[in-house]
Design a protein around this motif. Sequence first.
Motif, PDB file in Angstrom:
ATOM      1  N   PRO A  34     -68.931 -48.380 -10.028  1.00 29.20           N
ATOM      2  CA  PRO A  34     -68.924 -47.352  -8.986  1.00 29.20           C
ATOM      3  C   PRO A  34     -70.162 -46.443  -9.044  1.00 29.20           C
ATOM      4  O   PRO A  34     -70.606 -45.945  -8.011  1.00 29.20           O
ATOM      5  N   CYS A  35     -70.735 -46.272 -10.236  1.00 26.77           N
ATOM      6  CA  CYS A  35     -71.958 -45.457 -10.354  1.00 26.77           C
ATOM      7  C   CYS A  35     -73.108 -46.116  -9.593  1.00 26.77           C
ATOM      8  O   CYS A  35     -73.908 -45.425  -8.953  1.00 26.77           O
ATOM      9  N   ARG A  36     -73.183 -47.427  -9.668  1.00 25.47           N
ATOM     10  CA  ARG A  36     -74.241 -48.143  -8.942  1.00 25.47           C
ATOM     11  C   ARG A  36     -74.075 -47.988  -7.433  1.00 25.47           C
ATOM     12  O   ARG A  36     -75.052 -47.944  -6.689  1.00 25.47           O
ATOM     13  N   LEU A  37     -72.828 -47.884  -6.975  1.00 25.17           N
ATOM     14  CA  LEU A  37     -72.571 -47.663  -5.554  1.00 25.17           C
ATOM     15  C   LEU A  37     -72.935 -46.238  -5.136  1.00 25.17           C
ATOM     16  O   LEU A  37     -73.371 -46.013  -4.009  1.00 25.17           O
ATOM     17  N   MET A  38     -72.763 -45.283  -6.030  1.00 23.42           N
ATOM     18  CA  MET A  38     -73.027 -43.880  -5.707  1.00 23.42           C
ATOM     19  C   MET A  38     -74.514 -43.543  -5.726  1.00 23.42           C
ATOM     20  O   MET A  38     -74.952 -42.631  -5.020  1.00 23.42           O
ATOM     21  N   ALA A  39     -75.305 -44.253  -6.523  1.00 18.95           N
ATOM     22  CA  ALA A  39     -76.717 -43.903  -6.709  1.00 18.95           C
ATOM     23  C   ALA A  39     -77.497 -43.743  -5.403  1.00 18.95           C
ATOM     24  O   ALA A  39     -78.193 -42.739  -5.224  1.00 18.95           O
ATOM     25  N   PRO A  40     -77.395 -44.679  -4.436  1.00 21.11           N
ATOM     26  CA  PRO A  40     -78.146 -44.486  -3.192  1.00 21.11           C
ATOM     27  C   PRO A  40     -77.671 -43.270  -2.394  1.00 21.11           C
ATOM     28  O   PRO A  40     -78.465 -42.611  -1.723  1.00 21.11           O
ATOM     29  N   LEU A  41     -76.378 -42.965  -2.481  1.00 23.15           N
ATOM     30  CA  LEU A  41     -75.849 -41.791  -1.780  1.00 23.15           C
ATOM     31  C   LEU A  41     -76.389 -40.506  -2.398  1.00 23.15           C
ATOM     32  O   LEU A  41     -76.717 -39.556  -1.685  1.00 23.15           O
ATOM     33  N   VAL A  42     -76.475 -40.498  -3.712  1.00 17.95           N
ATOM     34  CA  VAL A  42     -77.025 -39.329  -4.412  1.00 17.95           C
ATOM     35  C   VAL A  42     -78.486 -39.132  -4.005  1.00 17.95           C
ATOM     36  O   VAL A  42     -78.914 -38.005  -3.726  1.00 17.95           O
ATOM     37  N   ASP A  43     -79.242 -40.222  -3.942  1.00 20.22           N
ATOM     38  CA  ASP A  43     -80.642 -40.135  -3.515  1.00 20.22           C
ATOM     39  C   ASP A  43     -80.755 -39.574  -2.101  1.00 20.22           C
ATOM     40  O   ASP A  43     -81.599 -38.729  -1.818  1.00 20.22           O
ATOM     41  N   THR A  44     -79.897 -40.040  -1.204  1.00 17.84           N
ATOM     42  CA  THR A  44     -79.917 -39.573   0.186  1.00 17.84           C
ATOM     43  C   THR A  44     -79.634 -38.076   0.269  1.00 17.84           C
ATOM     44  O   THR A  44     -80.343 -37.331   0.954  1.00 17.84           O
ATOM     45  N   VAL A  45     -78.606 -37.634  -0.434  1.00 23.78           N
ATOM     46  CA  VAL A  45     -78.258 -36.203  -0.430  1.00 23.78           C
ATOM     47  C   VAL A  45     -79.383 -35.379  -1.048  1.00 23.78           C
ATOM     48  O   VAL A  45     -79.747 -34.319  -0.535  1.00 23.78           O
ATOM     49  N   ALA A  46     -79.961 -35.879  -2.131  1.00 23.75           N
ATOM     50  CA  ALA A  46     -81.062 -35.159  -2.778  1.00 23.75           C
ATOM     51  C   ALA A  46     -82.240 -34.991  -1.832  1.00 23.75           C
ATOM     52  O   ALA A  46     -82.824 -33.904  -1.745  1.00 23.75           O
ATOM     53  N   ASP A  47     -82.582 -36.042  -1.118  1.00 26.32           N
ATOM     54  CA  ASP A  47     -83.708 -35.966  -0.188  1.00 26.32           C
ATOM     55  C   ASP A  47     -83.393 -35.057   1.000  1.00 26.32           C
ATOM     56  O   ASP A  47     -84.235 -34.279   1.428  1.00 26.32           O
ATOM     57  N   ARG A  48     -82.183 -35.141   1.512  1.00 25.13           N
ATOM     58  CA  ARG A  48     -81.799 -34.373   2.692  1.00 25.13           C
ATOM     59  C   ARG A  48     -81.729 -32.868   2.416  1.00 25.13           C
ATOM     60  O   ARG A  48     -82.090 -32.053   3.260  1.00 25.13           O
TER      61      ARG A  48
END
Length: 110
Positions: A34-48
């Motif tokens: 599940p961490c691998r699934l969350m990583a791109p979402l975390v990147d998106t939120v960080a950038d936004r």
Amino acid sequence: MSSVRVITDPDFKAEVLDAAQPVLVYFWASWCGPCRLMAPLVDTVADRYSDRIKVIKMEVDPNPETVAQYKVEGVPAFRLFQNGEIKKSTEGAISKQKLEELVTQNLLTA
């Protein structure tokens, strides 16, 4: 390039507790699906939201002091800090919408 910073136990005080802005700490593990699934979402939120919040990524296995201190019992886990205090916490995979709500709802009261 993502605006997520990767830190370790010795960096935690300076990067999170002493930060001027709110900090979202993402606790993860390399063996966690599940961490691998969350990583791109975390990147998106960080950038936004990079203009309003700092996003930190911390691997749990090599950082036992911080994991124990903030009672991270499962991964993925999130801790939202403001002024050195935990404002919100969650454990387990969450949707992109829930992650954005966690950030935006708490930024409104920051």
